[in-house]
Design an enzyme around this catalytic site. Structure first.
Site, short mmCIF file in Angstrom:
data_model
loop_
_atom_site.label_atom_id
_atom_site.label_comp_id
_atom_site.label_asym_id
_atom_site.label_seq_id
_atom_site.Cartn_x
_atom_site.Cartn_y
_atom_site.Cartn_z
N HIS A 94 15.44 11.48 -0.85
CA HIS A 94 14.50 12.16 -1.13
C HIS A 94 14.46 13.67 -0.59
CE1 HIS A 94 9.51 12.23 -0.99
NE2 HIS A 94 10.05 13.07 -1.59
N GLU A 111 10.11 4.26 0.94
CA GLU A 111 11.33 4.94 1.88
C GLU A 111 11.02 4.94 3.31
OE1 GLU A 111 10.63 8.97 0.48
OE2 GLU A 111 10.77 8.38 -1.65
N ARG A 136 7.31 10.65 -7.12
CA ARG A 136 7.09 9.53 -5.91
C ARG A 136 7.62 8.37 -6.20
NH1 ARG A 136 6.98 13.66 -3.69
NH2 ARG A 136 5.33 14.52 -2.18
#
Lengths: 322, 322
Positions: free
Chosen positions: A289, A271, A242
């Site tokens: 991601h 993000e 993360r």
């Protein structure tokens, strides 16, 4: 067949916000369930739940669609929460337990793919694959411009931060390339790798750090200035966990100043925002991601979610209760 | 210390054309040898050899600087040929043997790195790493544009074309990712992988082909239209061997038409020329023939070359004779 008529006889499934797995398999869900889509309603979520979901028994969620005490309080008939993810710390589990609401996850269907992206990013940074691809496509190779040497993966000392399902899979893959593996974790594990109780000490002793741990109060900004300094000028950081585990502002500084050698990042602090300073650097590889995003993993996740819902609605035991 | 005076006392080393390993370690060579650089002379190679190399005992070459009968005929005092490569079919070995000229190579120092690039290219193509990096750098992710799912490496059936040093290393690495391995080779080997005597049959039964064989009269354009057709719409081709093993024109057609799913190419038919049609495709990854290009492999190669030359000039046995 009259779809609308059939829909009314189907069991209800509440979707507050749709996960990527749900979006991809939406049509298949709609064939099996009457979908209550809070996110498509002009009503606020609270009002939608109060108006449309008072008799709803099942809900599908994911990491970015948390199931809070407030949401649970608005759903008096709820009996099942299925998450389209392996992790479930976005669900108020205590409240679910006390209400007798069952919870199911997608088992461990994403960890192989996440480990693969971790290894892929590391090979890419060391061997300059994405940068080489840019070099070729720009016509620089044809123009006989010289291209720098890469760095060998074999023999590298790799530190895995967080030796869970994903970290272990990264480790076994990298062993096949001749890497030496160490790790940092909350506690020592029965594995043939060196354990470092301190992530700074791990960084000091490794050429590469691969971040595989969960994001928590303890791990937020765990990879800070001191750890990056310990990783050093020749060090490489890979993050497939993360974004907020890394102090991104410091990471950008270290990369821009050449105080670490490179980074492979699948995740970022805000993000889909990525620090623009990274766009011009050839020693970083940036992916949007995508660690768990394969057709096969999404299909497996869908099958497990469906099996749990079908088991629930036929009063059979859940496939993957948590 | 007077460099020029020292140089004259050093043993002579002839370099007709410099290999990448020689270029990177040129300074270290020049400290140990008086370098005769044919490529820097205004004379033709033949004339340079006739004029300057009649007493030269040692020569360093590589794949693109062949040692032909003609060259050997022009070097009456030659006693040693060292190649900055593992392969040595650019050297007229029969002629060397008959003249009593010793030949040495760099052992197997490049195969680990080449296998790593093969695996890296495959992960990249399946999981869209370079394309994802382009997507992020272009700002498309921040603009919330959707990005397609990748394909899982685990479970893929991979066919290795040429199960030598490199092919075997690709195989063991991919086993750690959960791939099923088959291979095509001149003959069956004592390995736990399925053997296909025919490369078309291998392609029919695999999701991925990884080309690891040598280039020869037999293997030139071995990956032709029929093999690509057998590989099929979902198939992926990785080439870390030599460009001309693949019929590049056909490959470009198959990629452009979506008749195969993707390719990872480190080598091309007319390097450094790359077919421009590939530049706009997102399902290909193109690297500028970097498979063996790491600092560590180059340093190992230099050490072996130096050890052979020093052994030769002190009348000791060569380190890696071929």
């Amino acid at each position: 067949m009259d779809q609308s008529k059939t829909q009314t006889n189907l069991p209800e499934l509440l979707v507050i916000n749709p996960s990527p797995v749900f979006i991809i398999h939406q049509q298949q869900f709609s064939q099996k369930f009457k979908l209550l889509k809070a996110y498509e309603s002009p009503l606020s979520t609270d009002l939608f739940l109060q108006t449309n979901a008072q008799s709803t028994k099942a809900l599908i969620c994911y990491g970015k669609s948390p199931v809070t005490t407030n949401i649970l309080n608005l759903l008096p008939s709820l009996q099942l929460v299925v998450t389209a993810s392996t992790g479930f710390n976005h669900i108020d589990l205590d409240k679910c337990r006390s209400r007798g609401i069952a919870v199911a996850n997608t088992r461990d269907v994403f960890s192989e793919d996440t480990a693969d992206i971790g290894v892929g990013l590391l090979i890419d940074v060391l061997r300059k694959i994405s940068a080489g691809d840019r070099f070729v496509r720009s016509g620089n190779w044809t123009a006989n411009i010289q291209y720098p040497l890469g760095s060998q993966l074999g023999g590298k000392h790799v530190g895995i931060v967080g030796l869970g399902n994903i970290g272990l899979k990264v480790a076994t893959r990298l062993e096949a390339f001749g890497c030496k593996i160490s790790y940092n974790s909350r506690q020592k594990k029965p594995v043939p790798y060196n354990f470092y109780p301190n992530v700074g000490a791990l960084a000091s002793n490794c050429n590469v750090l691969v971040i595989c741990c969960i994001l928590s109060v303890e791990t937020r900004h765990m990879i800070d200035k001191d750890v990056l300094k310990a990783l050093g000028k020749d060090g490489i950081l890979i993050n497939v966990a993360r974004g907020p585990i890394v102090d991104e502002k410091e990471l950008v500084n270290f990369l821009a100043e050449g105080e670490i050698a490179g980074a492979g990042l699948d995740v970022f602090e805000n993000e889909p925002k990525v620090p623009q300073e990274l766009y011009s650097l050839d020693n970083v590889v940036l992916t949007p991601h995508r660690a768990a995003f394969t057709e096969e993993a999404f299909s497996s996740a869908f099958q497990i979610i469906l099996a749990n819902l079908e088991a629930f609605f036929s009063n059979k035991p859940l496939i993957s209760p948590v």
